[in-house]
Write an enzyme that holds these catalytic residues in place. Structure first.
Site, PDB file in Angstrom:
ATOM      1  NE  ARG A   1      22.673   2.022  14.626  1.00  9.23           N
ATOM      2  CZ  ARG A   1      22.938   1.946  13.427  1.00  9.23           C
ATOM      3  NH1 ARG A   1      22.408   0.880  12.427  1.00  9.23           N
ATOM      4  NH2 ARG A   1      23.909   2.548  12.930  1.00  9.23           N
TER       5      ARG A   1
ATOM      6  CD  GLU B   1      23.443  -4.701  16.736  1.00 12.10           C
ATOM      7  OE1 GLU B   1      22.461  -4.929  16.497  1.00 12.10           O
ATOM      8  OE2 GLU B   1      24.585  -4.180  16.087  1.00 12.10           O
TER       9      GLU B   1
ATOM     10  CG  HIS C   1      24.118  -4.256  12.637  1.00 14.31           C
ATOM     11  ND1 HIS C   1      24.079  -3.433  13.745  1.00 14.31           N
ATOM     12  CD2 HIS C   1      24.143  -3.374  11.413  1.00 14.31           C
ATOM     13  CE1 HIS C   1      23.920  -2.209  13.271  1.00 14.31           C
ATOM     14  NE2 HIS C   1      23.993  -2.261  11.967  1.00 14.31           N
TER      15      HIS C   1
HETATM   16  C1  8YV Z   1      27.144  -0.539   9.835  1.00 11.87           C
HETATM   17  C2  8YV Z   1      24.711   0.244   9.686  1.00 11.87           C
HETATM   18  O1  8YV Z   1      27.806  -1.364   9.118  1.00 11.87           O
HETATM   19  O2  8YV Z   1      25.476   2.317   8.299  1.00 11.87           O
HETATM   20  C3  8YV Z   1      24.821   1.944   9.340  1.00 11.87           C
HETATM   21  O3  8YV Z   1      23.946   2.535   9.862  1.00 11.87           O
HETATM   22  O4  8YV Z   1      23.954   0.103  10.465  1.00 11.87           O
HETATM   23  C4  8YV Z   1      25.702  -0.350   9.211  1.00 11.87           C
HETATM   24  O5  8YV Z   1      25.826  -0.255   7.607  1.00 11.87           O
HETATM   25  C5  8YV Z   1      27.223  -0.530  11.151  1.00 11.87           C
HETATM   26  O6  8YV Z   1      26.451   0.583  11.960  1.00 11.87           O
HETATM   27  C6  8YV Z   1      28.575  -0.466  11.525  1.00 11.87           C
HETATM   28  O7  8YV Z   1      29.448   0.886  11.759  1.00 11.87           O
END
Ligand code: 8YV
Length: 337
Positions: A250, A279, A297
């Site tokens: 993250r 972001e 991402h």
């Molecule tokens: C998501 C991610 O696409 O699942 C997660 O934690 O980082 C990604 O797979 C993103 O968080 C959008 O919701």
């Protein structure tokens, strides 16, 4: 507000919010059972729009871009479930959701292998300077093959990978690393069982030892106030000048300004980043550097996996609205059988 009501005649059906664009087939499925307020325009709702939308529905499908906290839930009197289309749920204030009487769910498991594949791809691209090489060719700089004057990278095979955050995705990366003959060390809040360590060929070390000895550091831990800036100037200073840093966790886990400085000074060799502080904005100093691979991402972004994530979120909604326990319930306290 940039949303539309798709089934105006179905007032008996429970109302649900789909806060972002999803696959048309998934939306059509939802419309069979629910009165759907959808946002296929995919514009991120403002806090006021989100608060208003949540005040009118029994269920909401959201993503990491929607912050679900006490403010968002202020008028959510009928809300039974907030289903995140994401495994990470740092966008949720879980106690606030529980206090609002709603269940919170996420999408674990269905994205583990896809995300681990991507972590490994980013590691390879970073260590072997793949995107930098492509930019070099496109800029017309490749005039001859050369032993020394070509982009020389760092090996993965028989190197040491240090994984911080050894959940499902971290373990997936470890298993991939074994195929490359890599030595796997890890650091995690809690140590894995002996059997899990064996399956990953991984040895537990302190964070400091990991940073000092790993040739490649991969971050896969969840974001929280405690994990904020897990990697900052002090941690980067411990790493080898030949090391790479990969962040698929993250934004906020890494201090991006400190990272840009370390990359500029040659304090570490290179970084591969799928996530960023603030972001979709990227720290301007990172954008200037050639020894960083940037991705928007997309670790879970294959068609099959994104569909599986949406389907699991929908399954959670169906279960909750049928009075059943959703398969990936986060706040067990909120479920009343
Ligand atoms: C998501 C991610 O696409 O699942 C997660 O934690 O980082 C990604 O797979 C993103 O968080 C959008 O919701």
């Amino acid at each position: 507000m940039n949303t539309q009501t798709n089934t105006p005649t179905s007032s008996q059906k429970p109302k649900i919010l789909v806060a972002r664009a999803i696959f048309p087939e998934a939306l059509a499925k939802l419309e069979e059972s629910f009165e759907v307020q959808s946002n296929q325009a995919d514009q991120i709702l403002t806090p006021a729009q989100l608060q208003d939308a949540l005040s009118k529905v029994s269920a909401a499908l959201v993503t990491g871009s929607e912050r679900i906290d006490a403010n968002a839930l202020a008028h959510a009197k009928n809300l039974k479930i907030v289903a995140n289309i994401s495994v990470g749920y740092n966008n949720f204030d879980v106690p606030a959701i529980t206090a609002a009487g709603a269940m919170a769910t996420n999408t674990p498991d269905v994205l583990t292998d896809t995300t681990a594949d991507f972590g490994f791809a980013l590691l390879m691209a970073t260590a072997r300077r793949i995107t930098e090489s492509e930019h070099w060719i496109r800029a017309g700089k490749w005039d001859k093959w050369s032993i020394v004057n070509n982009p020389l990278g760092m090996d993965l095979h028989h190197s040491t990978v240090g994984i911080i955050g050894m959940g499902r995705i971290g373990q997936g990366i470890a298993k991939r690393a074994l195929g490359f003959g890599m030595k796997v060390i890890y650091h995690n809040r809690s140590r894995l069982s002996e059997a899990d360590e064996k399956a990953c060929g991984a040895s537990y070390v302190s964070k400091e030892e990991l940073l000092k000895t790993a040739d490649h550091v991969v971050l896969v831990l969840p974001y929280s106030a405690q994990s904020h800036h897990t990697i900052g100037a002090a941690e980067l200073a411990l790493m080898k000048p030949s090391a790479t840093l990969i962040n698929i966790a993250r934004g906020g886990i890494v201090d991006d300004a400190a990272l840009a400085q370390a990359l500029k000074n040659g304090q570490i060799f290179a970084a591969g980043l799928d996530v960023f502080e603030g972001e979709p904005q990227v720290h301007p100093e990172l954008l200037k550097l050639s020894n960083v691979v940037l991705a928007p991402h997309i670790a879970s972004a294959t068609e099959k996996t994104r569909r599986a994530m949406v389907d699991l979120a929908i399954e959670n909604v169906y279960a909750a609205l049928a009075g059943k326990k959703p398969p990936s319930l986060i706040n067990a306290k909120a479920f009343k059988a």
